[in-house]
Design an enzyme around this catalytic site. Structure first.
Site, PDB file in Angstrom:
ATOM      1  N   GLU A  91      76.095  37.551  79.137  1.00 14.18           N
ATOM      2  CA  GLU A  91      74.792  38.067  78.451  1.00 14.18           C
ATOM      3  C   GLU A  91      74.984  39.675  78.725  1.00 14.18           C
ATOM      4  OE1 GLU A  91      71.193  36.656  77.988  1.00 14.18           O
ATOM      5  OE2 GLU A  91      71.742  34.627  78.335  1.00 14.18           O
ATOM      6  N   GLU A 110      83.453  36.987  70.347  1.00 19.88           N
ATOM      7  CA  GLU A 110      84.694  36.311  69.857  1.00 19.88           C
ATOM      8  C   GLU A 110      85.926  36.734  70.843  1.00 19.88           C
ATOM      9  OE1 GLU A 110      84.848  38.354  65.889  1.00 19.88           O
ATOM     10  OE2 GLU A 110      82.831  37.635  65.344  1.00 19.88           O
TER      11      GLU A 110
END
Ligand code: CAA
Length: 415
Positions: free
Chosen positions: A369, A129
């Site tokens: 990632e 986010e």
């Protein structure tokens, strides 16, 4: 002692060969145009789908090939050799699927995995986010229980494959006051009312795969879409998913390194300066040799990390190896791409040739990632915990340090 046994099954090598064929035929020739236009390569994705490669990482009992993380890595490597962006366009489907594979109920696996394996549904992973990137527990997207449904509200950032994907693994806060059961994971299907793709990012690299904001305005999903059927398990699902997916990013990086090295070698063998090809100059030879050594070291680490997961499943050791492979291979990709541009000299700086794209594509590998700072943190935490197995070495450290040691120190802050 932990030791990963790297064994390439015939099936894995076949999948690698198919991926190479697709890369040569459908990825490399269109790569520059898709990069320029920021367009998804649907033709190559269709070829991947027809060849069954989206099923590489899906267990056989759910319609996949059951070929595992090592085969997934081989396929990602071949695709990324041609175009790192297409490498992630493929591998992100594994990232989005692992929460279901690792944490889903039987009903959820039967419902979604066969369609993913057949290439009928593409997947994305909505964790990050605006204000929660590395701190993946600090999410603010909320999900509230309402009758037979969960209602999801908030915004996600940097959703790779957003818009192309049909299924989204979405992480949301369900118990804000809980420390270890704060987050739950849901599958949200494209077209669910209130679910929208908003900002499509204009990116430095991997431009052929969309990265978007996903917005959830009271998105209502049935309880059957709560991954694992139990709230509060979302952070664990996210972490174990990343352990499984990181070798795939590492493979993408290592494939990209090989792709850049191959181009640099071909160039060096043809470009003449001072009356000979630059491959005759020792300083260029040194660069090529360093690029090759680092790429090969990355390859062995990536294969070992992937094979370890296939052999023994989730474990602290495999988590550490996945972080090591991701961190090392992606740092190598950035270094190799930088050196490849240097070998190409002025030509390397121009967008007329793919080598500049290798350089632009490499940067994100060190960020997504889990940044490479987060990977180092994960590795260090494992090392420090594992040090309890090294008690026999304690007599070789200064006595005063040994005497001042207490067990609480091992469990201290930030570990
Ligand atoms: N497997 C299973 N469980 C795990 C785990 C693992 N690998 N790692 C941690 N956990 C569990 C812990 O056991 C702990 O459980 P308890 O509360 O029961 O004790 C819980 O999770 C919390 O663990 P930590 O205290 O270690 O968590 P933390 O807040 O300190 O965070 C972190 C650790 C490693 C920094 C983590 O937040 C992290 O990995 N951050 C990076 C996130 C990330 O990689 N984001 C990338 C998003 S995907 C992307 O980029 C996308 C794309 O689209 C391509």
């Amino acid at each position: 002692m932990h030791q990963s046994n790297i064994v390439f099954s015939e099936q894995a090598l076949e999948l690698k060969a198919i991926a190479r064929e697709i890369a040569d035929k459908h990825v490399r020739p269109l790569s520059a145009q898709h990069d320029k236009d920021q367009e998804y390569n649907y033709v190559a994705a269709e070829a991947v789908s027809k060849a069954g490669l989206f099923g590489t990482f899906i267990p056989k009992e759910y319609g996949g090939l059951g070929a595992g993380v090592l085969a997934l890595s081989l396929v990602a490597e071949e695709l990324a050799k041609a175009d790192s962006g297409f490498g992630v366009a493929f591998a992100v489907n594994a990232l989005g699927s692992f929460p279901i594979i690792l944490g889903g109920t039987e009903e959820q696996k039967t419902r979604w995995l066969p369609q993913i394996a057949a290439g009928k549904k593409k997947v994305a992973f909505c964790l990050s986010e605006k204000f929660a990137g590395s701190d993946a527990q600090g999410l603010s997207v909320r999900a509230f229980e309402d009758g037979d449904d969960w209602v999801i509200c908030g915004e996600k950032k940097w959703t790779t494959n957003g818009g192309v994907a049909d299924l989204y693994s979405v992480f949301a806060v369900t118990e804000p006051d809980s420390k270890s059961r704060r987050i739950s994971a849901f599958v949200v299907e494209k077209g669910t009312p209130g679910f929208e793709i908003k900002k499509v990012e204009d990116k430095m690299g991997i431009r052929c795969v969309p990265v978007v904001e996903t917005h959830f305005d009271h998105v209502r999903v049935p309880k059957a879409n709560l991954i694992g059927g139990r709230p509060g398990m979302g952070f664990r699902h996210a972490m174990s998913t990343l352990d499984y997916a990181r070798p795939g990013v590492a493979a993408q990086a290592m494939g990209a390194s090989q792709g850049a090295l191959d181009l640099a070698t071909v160039y060096a063998n043809r470009r003449k300066q001072f009356g000979v090809t630059i491959a005759n100059h020792q300083m260029v030879q040194q660069m090529l040799a360093d690029m090759a050594m680092k790429t090969e070291a990355a390859r062995q680490l990536v294969y070992a990390a992937a094979a370890g997961i296939d052999d023994t499943g989730p474990s602290p050791y495999n988590s550490k190896m996945a972080a090591m492979a991701k961190c090392f291979a992606t740092d190598v990709a950035m270094e190799v791409a930088t050196d490849a541009v240097q070998v190409f000299g002025g030509y390397g700086f121009m967008e007329d040739y793919p080598i500049a794209k290798f350089f632009r594509d490499a940067k994100i590998l060190q960020i997504y990632e889990g940044t490479n700072q987060v990977q180092r943190l994960v590795i260090a935490r494992h090392l420090i915990r594992e040090s309890s197995d090294l008690q026999h070495l304690a007599e070789f450290i200064p006595t005063e340090v040994q005497e001042s040691y207490s067990d609480e120190a091992v469990g201290s802050r930030n570990l």
